[in-house]
Design a protein around this motif. Structure first.
Motif, PDB file in Angstrom:
ATOM      1  N   TRP A  73       0.742  -1.126  -0.005  1.00 53.48           N
ATOM      2  CA  TRP A  73       0.167   0.110   0.006  1.00 53.48           C
ATOM      3  C   TRP A  73       0.739   1.313  -0.077  1.00 53.48           C
ATOM      4  O   TRP A  73       0.233   2.446  -0.165  1.00 53.48           O
ATOM      5  N   THR A  74       2.196   1.142   0.013  1.00 54.45           N
ATOM      6  CA  THR A  74       3.058   2.303   0.038  1.00 54.45           C
ATOM      7  C   THR A  74       3.773   2.979  -1.003  1.00 54.45           C
ATOM      8  O   THR A  74       4.403   4.078  -0.921  1.00 54.45           O
ATOM      9  N   ALA A  75       3.808   2.266  -2.126  1.00 53.26           N
ATOM     10  CA  ALA A  75       4.359   2.832  -3.383  1.00 53.26           C
ATOM     11  C   ALA A  75       3.999   4.149  -3.626  1.00 53.26           C
ATOM     12  O   ALA A  75       5.000   5.081  -4.098  1.00 53.26           O
ATOM     13  N   SER A  76       2.979   4.620  -3.535  1.00 55.04           N
ATOM     14  CA  SER A  76       2.513   5.819  -3.989  1.00 55.04           C
ATOM     15  C   SER A  76       3.036   6.988  -3.017  1.00 55.04           C
ATOM     16  O   SER A  76       3.106   8.329  -3.620  1.00 55.04           O
ATOM     17  N   PHE A  77       3.521   6.844  -1.800  1.00 60.09           N
ATOM     18  CA  PHE A  77       4.113   7.996  -1.032  1.00 60.09           C
ATOM     19  C   PHE A  77       5.374   8.238  -1.659  1.00 60.09           C
ATOM     20  O   PHE A  77       5.637   9.563  -1.540  1.00 60.09           O
ATOM     21  N   TRP A  78       6.229   7.576  -2.433  1.00 59.78           N
ATOM     22  CA  TRP A  78       7.285   8.084  -2.902  1.00 59.78           C
ATOM     23  C   TRP A  78       6.827   8.791  -4.387  1.00 59.78           C
ATOM     24  O   TRP A  78       7.449   9.989  -4.517  1.00 59.78           O
ATOM     25  N   THR A  79       5.986   8.163  -5.077  1.00 59.85           N
ATOM     26  CA  THR A  79       5.483   9.082  -6.060  1.00 59.85           C
ATOM     27  C   THR A  79       4.872  10.472  -5.826  1.00 59.85           C
ATOM     28  O   THR A  79       5.367  11.440  -6.245  1.00 59.85           O
ATOM     29  N   GLY A  80       4.181  10.399  -4.446  1.00 62.78           N
ATOM     30  CA  GLY A  80       3.671  11.705  -4.072  1.00 62.78           C
ATOM     31  C   GLY A  80       4.692  12.710  -3.778  1.00 62.78           C
ATOM     32  O   GLY A  80       4.472  13.893  -3.731  1.00 62.78           O
ATOM     33  N   LEU A  81       6.132  12.113  -3.246  1.00 60.54           N
ATOM     34  CA  LEU A  81       7.090  13.050  -2.793  1.00 60.54           C
ATOM     35  C   LEU A  81       7.700  13.560  -4.159  1.00 60.54           C
ATOM     36  O   LEU A  81       8.167  14.762  -3.988  1.00 60.54           O
ATOM     37  N   CYS A  82       7.734  12.767  -5.070  1.00 61.43           N
ATOM     38  CA  CYS A  82       8.145  13.247  -6.494  1.00 61.43           C
ATOM     39  C   CYS A  82       7.512  14.287  -6.972  1.00 61.43           C
ATOM     40  O   CYS A  82       7.649  15.366  -7.619  1.00 61.43           O
ATOM     41  N   TRP A  83       6.113  14.036  -6.983  1.00 58.17           N
ATOM     42  CA  TRP A  83       4.898  15.335  -7.439  1.00 58.17           C
ATOM     43  C   TRP A  83       5.260  16.512  -6.339  1.00 58.17           C
ATOM     44  O   TRP A  83       5.202  17.747  -7.241  1.00 58.17           O
ATOM     45  N   LEU A  84       5.403  16.403  -5.391  1.00 54.83           N
ATOM     46  CA  LEU A  84       5.665  17.568  -4.330  1.00 54.83           C
ATOM     47  C   LEU A  84       7.042  18.244  -4.780  1.00 54.83           C
ATOM     48  O   LEU A  84       7.032  19.458  -4.869  1.00 54.83           O
ATOM     49  N   ALA A  85       8.014  17.499  -4.861  1.00 51.52           N
ATOM     50  CA  ALA A  85       9.505  18.169  -5.533  1.00 51.52           C
ATOM     51  C   ALA A  85       9.109  18.809  -6.702  1.00 51.52           C
ATOM     52  O   ALA A  85       9.856  19.989  -7.101  1.00 51.52           O
ATOM     53  N   TYR A  86       8.469  18.293  -7.760  1.00 56.05           N
ATOM     54  CA  TYR A  86       8.292  18.861  -8.928  1.00 56.05           C
ATOM     55  C   TYR A  86       7.665  20.315  -8.833  1.00 56.05           C
ATOM     56  O   TYR A  86       7.790  21.234  -9.561  1.00 56.05           O
ATOM     57  N   GLU A  87       6.281  20.113  -7.889  1.00 55.10           N
ATOM     58  CA  GLU A  87       5.788  21.385  -7.671  1.00 55.10           C
ATOM     59  C   GLU A  87       6.430  22.583  -7.202  1.00 55.10           C
ATOM     60  O   GLU A  87       6.294  23.866  -7.311  1.00 55.10           O
ATOM     61  N   VAL A  88       7.321  22.278  -6.191  1.00 54.81           N
ATOM     62  CA  VAL A  88       7.996  23.198  -5.396  1.00 54.81           C
ATOM     63  C   VAL A  88       9.271  23.823  -6.308  1.00 54.81           C
ATOM     64  O   VAL A  88       9.362  24.875  -6.386  1.00 54.81           O
ATOM     65  N   THR A  89       9.868  22.976  -6.847  1.00 54.77           N
ATOM     66  CA  THR A  89      11.033  23.255  -7.664  1.00 54.77           C
ATOM     67  C   THR A  89      10.845  23.628  -9.093  1.00 54.77           C
ATOM     68  O   THR A  89      11.613  24.349  -9.711  1.00 54.77           O
ATOM     69  N   GLY A  90       9.845  23.113  -9.793  1.00 53.61           N
ATOM     70  CA  GLY A  90       9.650  23.119 -11.256  1.00 53.61           C
ATOM     71  C   GLY A  90      10.753  22.451 -12.084  1.00 53.61           C
ATOM     72  O   GLY A  90      10.472  22.290 -13.335  1.00 53.61           O
ATOM     73  N   GLU A  91      11.401  21.479 -11.284  1.00 47.94           N
ATOM     74  CA  GLU A  91      12.283  20.468 -12.073  1.00 47.94           C
ATOM     75  C   GLU A  91      11.695  19.438 -12.897  1.00 47.94           C
ATOM     76  O   GLU A  91      11.038  18.615 -11.939  1.00 47.94           O
ATOM     77  N   ARG A  92      11.918  19.229 -14.124  1.00 47.58           N
ATOM     78  CA  ARG A  92      11.552  18.353 -14.880  1.00 47.58           C
ATOM     79  C   ARG A  92      11.728  16.878 -14.275  1.00 47.58           C
ATOM     80  O   ARG A  92      10.935  16.092 -14.712  1.00 47.58           O
TER      81      ARG A  92
END
Length: 402
Positions: A73-92
């Motif tokens: 049940w936990t894989a998405s938390f890493w993906t969510g972290l990647c989405w958060l990092a993308y939103e904050v930094t704008g880094e592709r």
């Protein structure tokens, strides 16, 4: 299924907001910005290792190992972290990693590896987040497919979403009729699906489960059971138990925070003030039982010698308290208190439980996955996710994925 809550008064006692949270928080926003930057740098450091794989649910020696997205049940938390990092930094590169990971979520749907009640966790932080951020219709379709599978787990007579196991297996009947408090955080997928499709059935099931949860899992004093079982045919309540708490009658702190956050989100989707008031009662119980550093013991009723903390519960609470403050009327005197409690919690996590300077690829120490298995004093990937979400909430203008 009526959309008017009828059982939310199950929590009749309110501990009140502790005085220490009514004063302005002493946590400096610059400190939280610094903590967020450090967390994103740590995510960046792990991006190559976990580009198309995922951190294990909890660490060993503060280090996550790589796993595939085939169950759990936990894989998405890493993906969510990647989405958060993308939103904050704008880094592709963060977006590219998240989209690469989404292919594995598509494979889980195609392969049928989705026999879990945690479809909301799995597909909200991956597919719903992806659709919200970049508008990819394929991600919308994935999330709606997951919502349909979650609907299939709904049991009409007891009015709940079946937890654990295969709800259609004949040899698993001992589990039928069981609900768990964690499922409150799976309901946003159903609320979102109703908004996306205009079909009320998703939200109706979510609200029915939320009312059943309030009736059976929330105790009169505002504490919670971890799990509760009802008769499948009649809906008659059988009783509460625990799987990860100290005992059936204790209050597992992480479960309490799932409920705080879950009801705050439900208040927004359903436009129902009673959900926010219940979230507040749950929050007051939680805050009234916290340790001085605003990080709870894993179970509020465990013996003193089992003084095990759970930073993952604190991180969830920080997000839930912030969301609760957003759902209460601005004139409500408790709004500032809940915001202060969220910031104080984040400040304590950053100061006292960060892995900064340690040999670790996680973010927070002292997470407790399952104390009965000896899995505590480690990083937990969901704790890391909610820690970063909380920091983003405190420092950015952010629209939630849930």
């Amino acid at each position: 299924m009526s959309r008017t809550p009828t059982t939310l008064e199950a929590a009749t006692a309110d501990h009140g907001l502790p005085d220490r949270y009514t004063e302005r928080s002493t946590v400096d926003r610059a400190e939280l910005n610094e903590a967020l930057s450090a967390a994103i740098n740590r995510i960046d450091d792990s991006l190559e290792e976990f580009y198309d794989r995922f951190p294990s649910p909890s660490s060993q020696g503060l280090t996550y190992t790589a796993t595939d997205n085939i169950d759990g049940w936990t894989a998405s938390f890493w993906t969510g972290l990647c989405w958060l990092a993308y939103e904050v930094t704008g880094e592709r590169r963060f977006r590219d990693a998240a989209e690469t990971q989404l292919e594995t979520f598509q494979r889980r749907l195609a392969n049928g590896d989705v026999g879990t009640h945690d479809l909301g966790f799995l597909y909200t932080l991956s597919a719903v987040a992806g659709h919200r951020l970049i508008g990819n219709e394929r991600y919308r379709s994935m999330a709606l497919s997951a919502a349909d599978l979650l609907v299939d787990r709904f049991l009409e007579a007891p009015g709940l979403i079946q937890a654990w196991g295969d709800h259609e297996a004949t040899d698993d009947s001992w589990e039928l009729g069981r609900m768990i408090v964690d499922t409150m955080m799976n309901l946003p997928l159903l609320f979102w699906a109703s908004e996306e499709t205009g079909e009320s059935r998703y939200a109706a099931i979510a609200e029915t489960h939320a009312r059943t949860n309030a009736q059976h899992i929330v105790r009169p004093d505002g504490s919670t059971y971890h799990t509760f079982k009802c008769d499948v045919e009649s809906g008659t309540p059988i009783g509460g138990e625990t799987a990860q708490g100290y005992d059936a009658d204790s209050c597992w702190s992480r479960g309490q925070t799932w409920a705080i956050y879950g009801y705050a989100i439900a208040a927004d989707y359903a436009d129902e003030g009673a959900y926010a008031q219940l979230s507040a009662k749950l929050a007051n119980y939680y805050l009234s039982h916290l340790e001085d550093d605003s990080v709870p013991r894993w179970d509020f009723d465990a013996p003193a010698e089992r003084d095990i903390r759970d930073t993952s519960a604190a991180a969830i609470a920080a997000c839930g308290l912030d969301e609760l403050a957003r759902q209460l009327p601005l004139a409500d005197d408790r709004v500032r208190g809940y915001r202060n409690a969220a910031c104080t919690t984040l400040g304590s996590l950053a100061e006292n439980y960060s892995t900064a300077g340690l040999d670790s690829n996680g973010l927070l120490t002292d997470g407790a996955y399952d104390t009965s298995d000896g899995d505590y004093d480690e990083c937990c990937i969901w704790g890391d996710y909610f820690y970063v979400e909380g920091l983003v909430r405190a420092t950015e203008h952010w629209s939630r994925y849930w």
